[in-house]
Scaffold this motif. Structure first.
Motif, PDB file in Angstrom:
ATOM      1  N   ARG A 236     144.408 114.192   7.083  1.00  0.00           N
ATOM      2  CA  ARG A 236     144.274 115.359   7.953  1.00  0.00           C
ATOM      3  C   ARG A 236     145.626 115.886   8.415  1.00  0.00           C
ATOM      4  O   ARG A 236     145.850 117.071   8.458  1.00  0.00           O
ATOM      5  CB  ARG A 236     143.415 114.999   9.157  1.00  0.00           C
ATOM      6  CG  ARG A 236     143.410 116.016  10.269  1.00  0.00           C
ATOM      7  CD  ARG A 236     142.215 116.938  10.462  1.00  0.00           C
ATOM      8  NE  ARG A 236     140.912 116.422  10.380  1.00  0.00           N
ATOM      9  CZ  ARG A 236     140.135 116.105  11.418  1.00  0.00           C
ATOM     10  NH1 ARG A 236     140.588 116.205  12.645  1.00  0.00           N
ATOM     11  NH2 ARG A 236     138.919 115.683  11.229  1.00  0.00           N
ATOM     12  N   LEU A 237     146.546 114.986   8.786  1.00  0.00           N
ATOM     13  CA  LEU A 237     147.806 115.402   9.411  1.00  0.00           C
ATOM     14  C   LEU A 237     148.988 115.436   8.448  1.00  0.00           C
ATOM     15  O   LEU A 237     150.057 115.891   8.810  1.00  0.00           O
ATOM     16  CB  LEU A 237     148.147 114.466  10.580  1.00  0.00           C
ATOM     17  CG  LEU A 237     147.137 114.455  11.723  1.00  0.00           C
ATOM     18  CD1 LEU A 237     147.548 113.423  12.756  1.00  0.00           C
ATOM     19  CD2 LEU A 237     146.998 115.829  12.340  1.00  0.00           C
TER      20      LEU A 237
ATOM     21  N   PHE B 233     142.020 113.681  17.949  1.00  0.00           N
ATOM     22  CA  PHE B 233     141.875 113.850  16.501  1.00  0.00           C
ATOM     23  C   PHE B 233     140.550 114.527  16.156  1.00  0.00           C
ATOM     24  O   PHE B 233     140.507 115.470  15.371  1.00  0.00           O
ATOM     25  CB  PHE B 233     141.978 112.481  15.820  1.00  0.00           C
ATOM     26  CG  PHE B 233     141.967 112.540  14.333  1.00  0.00           C
ATOM     27  CD1 PHE B 233     143.095 112.934  13.633  1.00  0.00           C
ATOM     28  CD2 PHE B 233     140.834 112.198  13.626  1.00  0.00           C
ATOM     29  CE1 PHE B 233     143.093 112.991  12.256  1.00  0.00           C
ATOM     30  CE2 PHE B 233     140.814 112.247  12.237  1.00  0.00           C
ATOM     31  CZ  PHE B 233     141.953 112.650  11.557  1.00  0.00           C
ATOM     32  N   GLN B 234     139.463 114.058  16.771  1.00  0.00           N
ATOM     33  CA  GLN B 234     138.140 114.616  16.463  1.00  0.00           C
ATOM     34  C   GLN B 234     137.968 116.037  16.977  1.00  0.00           C
ATOM     35  O   GLN B 234     137.375 116.872  16.316  1.00  0.00           O
ATOM     36  CB  GLN B 234     137.043 113.696  17.003  1.00  0.00           C
ATOM     37  CG  GLN B 234     136.984 112.392  16.234  1.00  0.00           C
ATOM     38  CD  GLN B 234     136.087 111.351  16.883  1.00  0.00           C
ATOM     39  OE1 GLN B 234     135.720 111.449  18.047  1.00  0.00           O
ATOM     40  NE2 GLN B 234     135.753 110.327  16.115  1.00  0.00           N
ATOM     41  N   SER B 235     138.499 116.325  18.157  1.00  0.00           N
ATOM     42  CA  SER B 235     138.360 117.668  18.731  1.00  0.00           C
ATOM     43  C   SER B 235     139.423 118.628  18.199  1.00  0.00           C
ATOM     44  O   SER B 235     139.302 119.833  18.382  1.00  0.00           O
ATOM     45  CB  SER B 235     138.478 117.601  20.259  1.00  0.00           C
ATOM     46  OG  SER B 235     139.807 117.252  20.636  1.00  0.00           O
ATOM     47  N   GLU B 236     140.465 118.071  17.578  1.00  0.00           N
ATOM     48  CA  GLU B 236     141.631 118.830  17.120  1.00  0.00           C
ATOM     49  C   GLU B 236     142.340 119.546  18.276  1.00  0.00           C
ATOM     50  O   GLU B 236     143.014 120.539  18.087  1.00  0.00           O
ATOM     51  CB  GLU B 236     141.266 119.805  16.003  1.00  0.00           C
ATOM     52  CG  GLU B 236     140.769 119.101  14.764  1.00  0.00           C
ATOM     53  CD  GLU B 236     140.563 120.016  13.578  1.00  0.00           C
ATOM     54  OE1 GLU B 236     140.681 121.251  13.709  1.00  0.00           O
ATOM     55  OE2 GLU B 236     140.296 119.480  12.487  1.00  0.00           O
TER      56      GLU B 236
ATOM     57  N   PHE C 118     147.278 116.063  18.762  1.00  0.00           N
ATOM     58  CA  PHE C 118     147.552 115.117  17.685  1.00  0.00           C
ATOM     59  C   PHE C 118     148.716 114.239  18.102  1.00  0.00           C
ATOM     60  O   PHE C 118     149.677 114.701  18.707  1.00  0.00           O
ATOM     61  CB  PHE C 118     147.862 115.845  16.376  1.00  0.00           C
ATOM     62  CG  PHE C 118     146.698 116.655  15.885  1.00  0.00           C
ATOM     63  CD1 PHE C 118     145.604 116.028  15.312  1.00  0.00           C
ATOM     64  CD2 PHE C 118     146.683 118.028  16.018  1.00  0.00           C
ATOM     65  CE1 PHE C 118     144.513 116.764  14.872  1.00  0.00           C
ATOM     66  CE2 PHE C 118     145.603 118.773  15.587  1.00  0.00           C
ATOM     67  CZ  PHE C 118     144.513 118.148  15.010  1.00  0.00           C
TER      68      PHE C 118
ATOM     69  N   ARG D 220     144.694 127.394  20.767  1.00  0.00           N
ATOM     70  CA  ARG D 220     144.689 128.138  19.499  1.00  0.00           C
ATOM     71  C   ARG D 220     144.654 129.646  19.715  1.00  0.00           C
ATOM     72  O   ARG D 220     145.222 130.393  18.926  1.00  0.00           O
ATOM     73  CB  ARG D 220     143.525 127.679  18.639  1.00  0.00           C
ATOM     74  CG  ARG D 220     143.686 126.198  18.292  1.00  0.00           C
ATOM     75  CD  ARG D 220     142.888 125.737  17.130  1.00  0.00           C
ATOM     76  NE  ARG D 220     142.926 124.298  16.999  1.00  0.00           N
ATOM     77  CZ  ARG D 220     143.938 123.604  16.526  1.00  0.00           C
ATOM     78  NH1 ARG D 220     145.028 124.213  16.146  1.00  0.00           N
ATOM     79  NH2 ARG D 220     143.884 122.290  16.441  1.00  0.00           N
TER      80      ARG D 220
ATOM     81  N   PHE E  73     151.151 123.467  12.218  1.00  0.00           N
ATOM     82  CA  PHE E  73     150.091 123.978  13.084  1.00  0.00           C
ATOM     83  C   PHE E  73     150.221 125.471  13.376  1.00  0.00           C
ATOM     84  O   PHE E  73     149.352 126.045  14.014  1.00  0.00           O
ATOM     85  CB  PHE E  73     150.036 123.174  14.383  1.00  0.00           C
ATOM     86  CG  PHE E  73     149.734 121.719  14.151  1.00  0.00           C
ATOM     87  CD1 PHE E  73     148.495 121.308  13.681  1.00  0.00           C
ATOM     88  CD2 PHE E  73     150.700 120.756  14.365  1.00  0.00           C
ATOM     89  CE1 PHE E  73     148.218 119.974  13.444  1.00  0.00           C
ATOM     90  CE2 PHE E  73     150.441 119.411  14.133  1.00  0.00           C
ATOM     91  CZ  PHE E  73     149.194 119.020  13.668  1.00  0.00           C
TER      92      PHE E  73
END
Length: 191
Positions: free
Chosen positions: A10-11, A66-69, A72, A96, A133
């Motif tokens: 993911r990262l 991590f799950q909610s983004e 990080f 965001r 990001f």
């Protein structure tokens, strides 16, 4: 670290520009006894909100972000003489809508203090936040008197943008908050 690890997929693998440290995703395996010791050390936690964190609490925080983004976590890893996890860098919470995020950092291994580790970690974290990001602006806040952190961010190209008097009660005294920021020169609205 296996390339197929969920965090790495993911990262990405992190960031390394050939200096003495690199950033890599913080992994559950990093959250052991040594990690807990950082957050029990009064000198390490002197300017931190986080104190007395257990490995379980750290794992829950890592997974929630991590799950909610929403944030990080990255391990700051000293590369020589052998790889060693010496601190953490957190990008987030991420807004965001406005393309902004906070960056926070802790260097848990005191033998790494005063050696440019924090400055290099902030440089790498800034590059990750802007590049990976796509963020527009980053900020960090620290207790007035934490001049080492302010200097580390300034050496990494950040600037003091504001001071908020009376923002904290720290060590039995009311103290201000120093806010440092950096803007992404490559950011364009709509990109």
């Amino acid at each position: 670290m296996s390339e197929d690890h969920l965090f790495v997929r993911r990262l990405g693998p992190g960031l390394d520009h050939g200096g003495p440290i690199r950033l890599r995703p913080l992994l559950p395996d990093d959250l052991g006894e040594r990690y807990e010791a950082w957050f029990r050390d009064e000198q390490v936690t002197r300017y931190l909100e986080a104190r007395g964190i257990s490995a379980f609490d750290a794992l829950r925080h890592l997974m929630d972000g991590f799950q909610s983004e929403a944030w990080f976590m990255y391990a700051i890893e000293q590369k020589a003489p052998q790889p060693r996890h010496v601190g953490n860098l957190k990008i987030g919470p991420i807004n965001r809508r406005h393309a902004t995020a906070e960056i926070s950092i802790v260097i848990g291994e005191r033998d790494c203090w005063g050696r440019g580790v924090a400055t290099e970690a902030v440089r790498l974290g800034t590059e990750l936040a802007f590049g990976r990001f796509g963020l527009r602006k980053l900020y960090a806040g620290m207790v007035e008197g934490n001049e080492g952190s302010v200097r580390a961010f300034e050496k990494a190209g950040w600037r003091v943008e504001s001071r908020l008097p009376g923002a904290f009660i720290h060590e039995g005294t009311i103290k201000g908050k120093v806010v440092v920021t950096i803007d992404n020169p490559g950011f364009h609205v709509g990109t």
